[in-house]
Structure formats: structure tokens, C-alpha cells
Design a protein around this motif. Structure first.
Motif, PDB file in Angstrom:
ATOM      1  N   UNK A  17       0.794  -1.297   0.009  1.00  8.69           N
ATOM      2  CA  UNK A  17      -0.001  -0.057   0.020  1.00  8.69           C
ATOM      3  C   UNK A  17       0.970   1.250   0.153  1.00  8.69           C
ATOM      4  N   UNK A  18       2.322   1.106   0.248  1.00 10.03           N
ATOM      5  CA  UNK A  18       2.889   2.337   0.423  1.00 10.03           C
ATOM      6  C   UNK A  18       3.112   2.972  -1.269  1.00 10.03           C
ATOM      7  N   UNK A  19       3.052   4.406  -1.289  1.00  6.39           N
ATOM      8  CA  UNK A  19       3.266   4.850  -2.432  1.00  6.39           C
ATOM      9  C   UNK A  19       4.920   5.000  -2.587  1.00  6.39           C
ATOM     10  N   UNK A  20       5.487   4.738  -3.734  1.00 10.70           N
ATOM     11  CA  UNK A  20       7.178   4.881  -3.841  1.00 10.70           C
ATOM     12  C   UNK A  20       7.281   5.104  -5.116  1.00 10.70           C
ATOM     13  N   UNK A  21       8.471   5.612  -5.565  1.00 10.85           N
ATOM     14  CA  UNK A  21       8.822   5.756  -6.601  1.00 10.85           C
ATOM     15  C   UNK A  21      10.293   4.866  -6.689  1.00 10.85           C
ATOM     16  N   UNK A  22      10.438   3.861  -8.075  1.00 10.33           N
ATOM     17  CA  UNK A  22      11.443   3.041  -7.844  1.00 10.33           C
ATOM     18  C   UNK A  22      12.314   3.924  -8.910  1.00 10.33           C
ATOM     19  N   UNK A  23      13.740   3.753  -8.581  1.00 14.70           N
ATOM     20  CA  UNK A  23      14.400   4.531  -9.497  1.00 14.70           C
ATOM     21  C   UNK A  23      15.790   3.480 -10.017  1.00 14.70           C
ATOM     22  N   UNK A  24      15.925   3.680 -11.389  1.00 15.29           N
ATOM     23  CA  UNK A  24      16.990   2.752 -11.866  1.00 15.29           C
ATOM     24  C   UNK A  24      18.096   3.481 -12.619  1.00 15.29           C
ATOM     25  N   UNK A  25      19.189   3.018 -12.310  1.00 14.89           N
ATOM     26  CA  UNK A  25      20.357   3.690 -12.786  1.00 14.89           C
ATOM     27  C   UNK A  25      21.405   2.705 -13.596  1.00 14.89           C
ATOM     28  N   UNK A  26      21.616   2.605 -14.829  1.00 18.43           N
ATOM     29  CA  UNK A  26      22.337   1.696 -15.536  1.00 18.43           C
ATOM     30  C   UNK A  26      23.399   2.092 -15.795  1.00 18.43           C
ATOM     31  N   UNK A  27      24.570   1.328 -15.944  1.00 14.29           N
ATOM     32  CA  UNK A  27      25.968   1.500 -16.617  1.00 14.29           C
ATOM     33  C   UNK A  27      26.943   2.352 -15.763  1.00 14.29           C
ATOM     34  N   UNK A  28      26.744   2.664 -14.535  1.00 17.17           N
ATOM     35  CA  UNK A  28      27.537   3.369 -13.476  1.00 17.17           C
ATOM     36  C   UNK A  28      27.727   2.334 -12.676  1.00 17.17           C
ATOM     37  N   UNK A  29      28.994   2.455 -11.816  1.00 17.06           N
ATOM     38  CA  UNK A  29      29.364   1.634 -10.651  1.00 17.06           C
ATOM     39  C   UNK A  29      28.460   1.724  -9.745  1.00 17.06           C
TER      40      UNK A  29
END
Length: 177
Positions: A111-123
């Protein structure tokens, strides 16, 4: 365009160690511009990258198709409709610990409102910085399910992030305050 003779292609970075998945409470983000390096490096952002199983991060992009037929037109015309993306997470957990005692469970509360954030290609160990390219998935945490046990494997849980806003495929971070 001319043929590129003796062209060997581009070697992209390996995914191992070069992916970061963060979860931020939606209360911290009113607009895409609010997602800054300072926010992602701050205390309210939780790194769940290494909680996820090897196939535990499944984003499936999608859009409805709208067909526009016209009288006597010899072909169908299609337009892109609403986003229909899905985001499914699977992570390891210890059934002997209580709810909220593993890092993923702490932030992935049903039920929690969240933002999932993805970063690719950086250590993974590199702090977020202005200029990093990220993907943003706004949504609500769905019901967590304990996955069936498998011989010689850890216990896992799965959860869908019920996306409820625009998924941004490429956003460039600013430094923030």
C-alpha cells in the motif's frame, strides 16, 4: 548511410556491478524535477539492488494500441495509447525475521506509495551525480507473496509495483540541494 567497414560494434558496460535500484517514498517527489542526486544520495532513498534476485527486477514496457479506421482507407492506422507498463520485484528474505527487518521489506510495505529509480551503466558504489541518466517508476506497492520454496535455494518474496503515473524512460539528474 555508408557501410562502416571494419566496424566491430560498441561494447556496452557489463550489468554486473553497474546497476542501482533505489526506492524513495512518493511523499518526497511531487514532480520528476524533484528526483535529484541529493535526494537519491540522502537518507530517505533506500538501495534495494542487492536484495533483488538475479531475475528479480522485471520491467515490461507497454502501451495500448488505438486503431483509427477511416472510410475507404486501404490500411489501418495505429496510435499509441495509455502506458500499460508493469514492474515486478523478487527479493531474498529470511522467514524467521519479522516484517520490516530486511531492507527490501522495510520500504516495500503493501500500500505504500513509492518511486522506484533505476540507474544503469554506472558502478553501483558511485554516488548519484548531476548528469546521471535514470528511469523513474511511480507506483504503489502491491501485496507481497512468499514464493514457493525451491531445493537448494534461498526463500524469496515477490511484489508488483502497481504503476500509477508516467514511467520516464530517460531522465537526466540535476544536483539538487
Amino acid at each position: 548511410m555508408a557501410i562502416k567497414k571494419n566496424y566491430a560494434g560498441v561494447d556496452g558496460p557489463l550489468s554486473d556491478g553497474n546497476l542501482t535500484i533505489m526506492v524513495v517514498p512518493s511523499a518526497e517527489i511531487e514532480a520528476v524535477a524533484d528526483v535529484t542526486a541529493a535526494l537519491l544520495n540522502g537518507a530517505s532513498a533506500v538501495d534495494i539492488t542487492y536484495d533483488l534476485t538475479t531475475d528479480g527486477y522485471q520491467h515490461t514496457p507497454g502501451n495500448e494500441e488505438i486503431t483509427q479506421n477511416r472510410l475507404t482507407r486501404p490500411y489501418e492506422k495505429k496510435r499509441q495509447g495509455k502506458q500499460t507498463d508493469t514492474l515486478q520485484l523478487q527479493y531474498g528474505y529470511d522467514p524467521e525475521t519479522g516484517e520490516g527487518e530486511t531492507q527490501a521489506d522495510t520500504v516495500l510495505v503493501t500500500g505504500a506509495k513509492v518511486h522506484v529509480i533505476e540507474r544503469r551503466g554506472v558502478d553501483h558504489e558511485t554516488d548519484f551525480a548531476a548528469g546521471d541518466k535514470i528511469k523513474i517508476y511511480p507506483g504503489e506497492v502491491g501485496r507481497k507473496t512468499d514464493d514457493p520454496p525451491v531445493a537448494a535455494a534461498e526463500f524469496t518474496r515477490s511484489v508488483a509495483i502497481l504503476l500509477d503515473g508516467e514511467v520516464t524512460d530517460e531522465t537526466v539528474l540535476t544536483a539538487g540541494a
